[in-house]
Write a protein that holds these residues in place. Structure first.
Motif, PDB file in Angstrom:
ATOM      1  N   SER A  47       0.833  -1.199   0.000  1.00 14.04           N
ATOM      2  CA  SER A  47       0.000   0.000   0.000  1.00 14.04           C
ATOM      3  C   SER A  47       0.864   1.244   0.000  1.00 14.04           C
ATOM      4  CB  SER A  47      -0.944   0.013   1.207  1.00 14.04           C
ATOM      5  OG  SER A  47      -0.212   0.022   2.414  1.00 14.04           O
ATOM      6  N   ILE A  48       0.335   2.312  -0.596  1.00 17.19           N
ATOM      7  CA  ILE A  48       0.978   3.621  -0.572  1.00 17.19           C
ATOM      8  C   ILE A  48      -0.054   4.630  -0.078  1.00 17.19           C
ATOM      9  CG2 ILE A  48       2.683   3.144  -2.370  1.00 17.19           C
ATOM     10  CD1 ILE A  48       0.834   4.507  -4.364  1.00 17.19           C
ATOM     11  N   ALA A  49       0.406   5.667   0.628  1.00 17.40           N
ATOM     12  CA  ALA A  49      -0.523   6.636   1.194  1.00 17.40           C
ATOM     13  C   ALA A  49       0.150   7.989   1.322  1.00 17.40           C
ATOM     14  CB  ALA A  49      -1.022   6.164   2.560  1.00 17.40           C
TER      15      ALA A  49
ATOM     16  N   MET B 127       2.902  14.044   4.937  1.00 13.55           N
ATOM     17  CA  MET B 127       3.223  12.685   5.373  1.00 13.55           C
ATOM     18  C   MET B 127       3.132  11.752   4.160  1.00 13.55           C
ATOM     19  SD  MET B 127       0.945  12.476   8.879  1.00 13.55           S
ATOM     20  CE  MET B 127       1.425  10.766   9.186  1.00 13.55           C
ATOM     21  N   PHE B 128       4.095  10.826   4.049  1.00 14.04           N
ATOM     22  CA  PHE B 128       4.109   9.840   2.970  1.00 14.04           C
ATOM     23  C   PHE B 128       4.423   8.472   3.572  1.00 14.04           C
ATOM     24  CE2 PHE B 128       5.582  13.889   1.335  1.00 14.04           C
ATOM     25  CZ  PHE B 128       4.747  14.103   0.242  1.00 14.04           C
ATOM     26  N   SER B 129       3.761   7.430   3.039  1.00  9.49           N
ATOM     27  CA  SER B 129       3.928   6.097   3.613  1.00  9.49           C
ATOM     28  C   SER B 129       3.911   5.034   2.524  1.00  9.49           C
ATOM     29  CB  SER B 129       2.807   5.821   4.626  1.00  9.49           C
ATOM     30  OG  SER B 129       2.738   4.454   4.959  1.00  9.49           O
TER      31      SER B 129
ATOM     32  N   ALA C 127       5.287  -4.186   7.469  1.00 10.78           N
ATOM     33  CA  ALA C 127       6.447  -3.317   7.657  1.00 10.78           C
ATOM     34  C   ALA C 127       6.193  -2.026   6.886  1.00 10.78           C
ATOM     35  CB  ALA C 127       7.717  -3.990   7.158  1.00 10.78           C
ATOM     36  N   GLU C 128       6.466  -0.888   7.523  1.00  9.66           N
ATOM     37  CA  GLU C 128       6.112   0.404   6.933  1.00  9.66           C
ATOM     38  C   GLU C 128       7.267   1.390   7.055  1.00  9.66           C
ATOM     39  OE1 GLU C 128       2.406   3.571   7.226  1.00  9.66           O
ATOM     40  OE2 GLU C 128       3.208   2.701   9.072  1.00  9.66           O
ATOM     41  N   ALA C 129       7.402   2.232   6.037  1.00 15.97           N
ATOM     42  CA  ALA C 129       8.317   3.367   6.064  1.00 15.97           C
ATOM     43  C   ALA C 129       7.475   4.634   5.912  1.00 15.97           C
ATOM     44  CB  ALA C 129       9.350   3.278   4.949  1.00 15.97           C
ATOM     45  N   THR C 130       7.635   5.581   6.849  1.00 14.10           N
ATOM     46  CA  THR C 130       6.847   6.811   6.847  1.00 14.10           C
ATOM     47  C   THR C 130       7.772   8.015   6.880  1.00 14.10           C
ATOM     48  OG1 THR C 130       5.091   5.710   8.090  1.00 14.10           O
ATOM     49  CG2 THR C 130       5.011   8.103   7.982  1.00 14.10           C
ATOM     50  N   PHE C 131       7.588   8.910   5.934  1.00 17.64           N
ATOM     51  CA  PHE C 131       8.363  10.155   5.894  1.00 17.64           C
ATOM     52  C   PHE C 131       7.446  11.313   6.270  1.00 17.64           C
ATOM     53  CE2 PHE C 131       9.689  14.010   3.639  1.00 17.64           C
ATOM     54  CZ  PHE C 131      10.985  14.149   4.120  1.00 17.64           C
ATOM     55  N   THR C 132       7.906  12.156   7.183  1.00 17.94           N
ATOM     56  CA  THR C 132       7.136  13.313   7.630  1.00 17.94           C
ATOM     57  C   THR C 132       8.002  14.557   7.556  1.00 17.94           C
ATOM     58  OG1 THR C 132       5.879  11.936   9.168  1.00 17.94           O
ATOM     59  CG2 THR C 132       5.764  14.306   9.493  1.00 17.94           C
TER      60      THR C 132
END
Length: 258
Positions: free
Chosen positions: A52-54, A82-84, A104-109
C-alpha cells in the motif's frame, strides 16, 4: 412385437441413457470443482499479501523544546506532509469476522517546529522564539485488526460488504533531521533589531524510537484493489532538545493484494 422384445428394447434404451448421463454428471462435478477453486483463489487474494501507498497531512503536534535553561512551547504550525509505503500480509479468523494484518512500513514526515517564551523577564538579546524544519523517516512494524464485513455481503449488499473498519498500532524507530533553525531575540519580537545571543541548538540528525496507534476504514471494490483512510497518532522518543514530541494526522491511500 412380443412383450419380451419390448422389454429388451426398453432395457437397451435405459442403458444408453445411463451411459449418456455419466459424462454429463462428471462434467457438472468438474465445473463445480472449478468454481470452488476460483472462489477459494479469490478469497485468498482478498486477504493475502499486500502493498500500500498513502499520503496525508499532520494536524498538530505536542512537546517541549529545551533551549539553554528555558523550556519553549511547541506551537501548532500549518499541516505538514506525510508519505507512507507498507508491505504486509493478512490472515482471517475461521469462526469470527475478523482479519489480522502484520506489515512493515516506512513513513516520511516533514513538519515545522516553532515556539516562544514570555519576554517580560528576558534581556533584549535573550533568545525568545525559535523555528526549525524537521524531517523524519520512521520504519515500523504494525499490526491491525479489521472487522470483515465481506462475510455478510449476501445480507448487506456488495457495496457495504466491501468495507473493513480497523484499529492497530506499531513500534519502530528512525532518523530525524533538523534544517533551517532560526531564532529571534526578545527585542526582535517587539520590533527591535538586536540579534539573539544564541541560536536554537538543534542536532543535525538523530536516531529515535517511535510508536503509533491508528484507526481507519478500508473499502474493496475488487478482490485485489482497495482504498483506505485512517487517523494516526505518532509518538517520538526524547531527543537532545525535544521532549515528549508527538503528532497526529490523517492518511489516504491505495492497497493492492497479490
Amino acid at each position: 412385437m412380443t412383450a419380451s422384445t419390448l422389454t429388451r428394447t426398453a432395457a437397451c434404451c435405459l442403458g444408453v441413457f445411463c451411459l449418456l448421463q455419466v459424462p454429463a454428471n462428471a462434467a457438472e462435478l468438474e465445473l463445480k470443482s472449478l468454481n470452488s477453486l476460483t472462489d477459494a483463489t479469490n478469497q485468498k487474494r482478498k486477504i493475502g499479501p499486500f502493498v500500500s501507498i498513502a499520503v496525508g497531512e499532520t494536524l498538530g503536534h505536542t512537546g517541549t523544546t529545551r533551549v539553554g535553561d528555558r523550556n519553549f512551547s511547541l506551537d501548532d504550525a500549518d499541516g505538514s506532509a506525510m508519505f507512507s509505503i507498507e508491505v504486509g500480509k493478512s490472515w482471517k479468523a475461521k469462526r469470527i469476522p475478523l482479519q489480522f494484518s502484520l506489515a512493515a512500513e516506512a513513513t516520511f514526515t516533514s513538519t515545522t517546529l516553532q515556539g516562544s517564551v514570555p519576554t517580560g523577564s528576558l534581556n533584549p538579546d535573550d533568545l525568545a522564539a525559535y523555528q526549525a524544519d524537521m524531517n523524519s523517516l520512521i520504519f515500523s512494524l504494525n499490526g491491525t485488526f479489521a472487522l470483515d464485513l465481506y462475510r455478510y455481503r449476501a445480507r448487506i449488499g456488495k457495496i457495504l460488504g466491501g468495507f473493513k473498519p480497523y484499529v492497530g498500532g506499531g513500534l519502530g524507530g528512525g532518523q530525524v533531521w533538523f534544517r533551517n533553525a532560526t531564532g529571534k531575540s526578545a527585542d526582535q519580537l517587539t520590533g527591535g533589531t538586536t540579534e539573539p545571543n544564541e541560536q536554537p541548538p538543534f542536532s543535525i540528525d538523530e536516531f529515535i524510537n517511535a510508536w503509533n496507534w491508528r484507526a481507519g476504514l478500508e473499502w474493496s471494490w475488487e478482490e485485489r484493489y482497495s482504498v483506505f483512510a485512517e487517523y494516526r497518532k505518532s509518538y517520538f522518543g526524547d531527543l537532545d532538545n525535544l521532549r515528549g514530541y508527538g503528532n497526529d494526522g490523517y492518511l489516504v491511500g491505495f492497497r493492492y493484494r497479490y
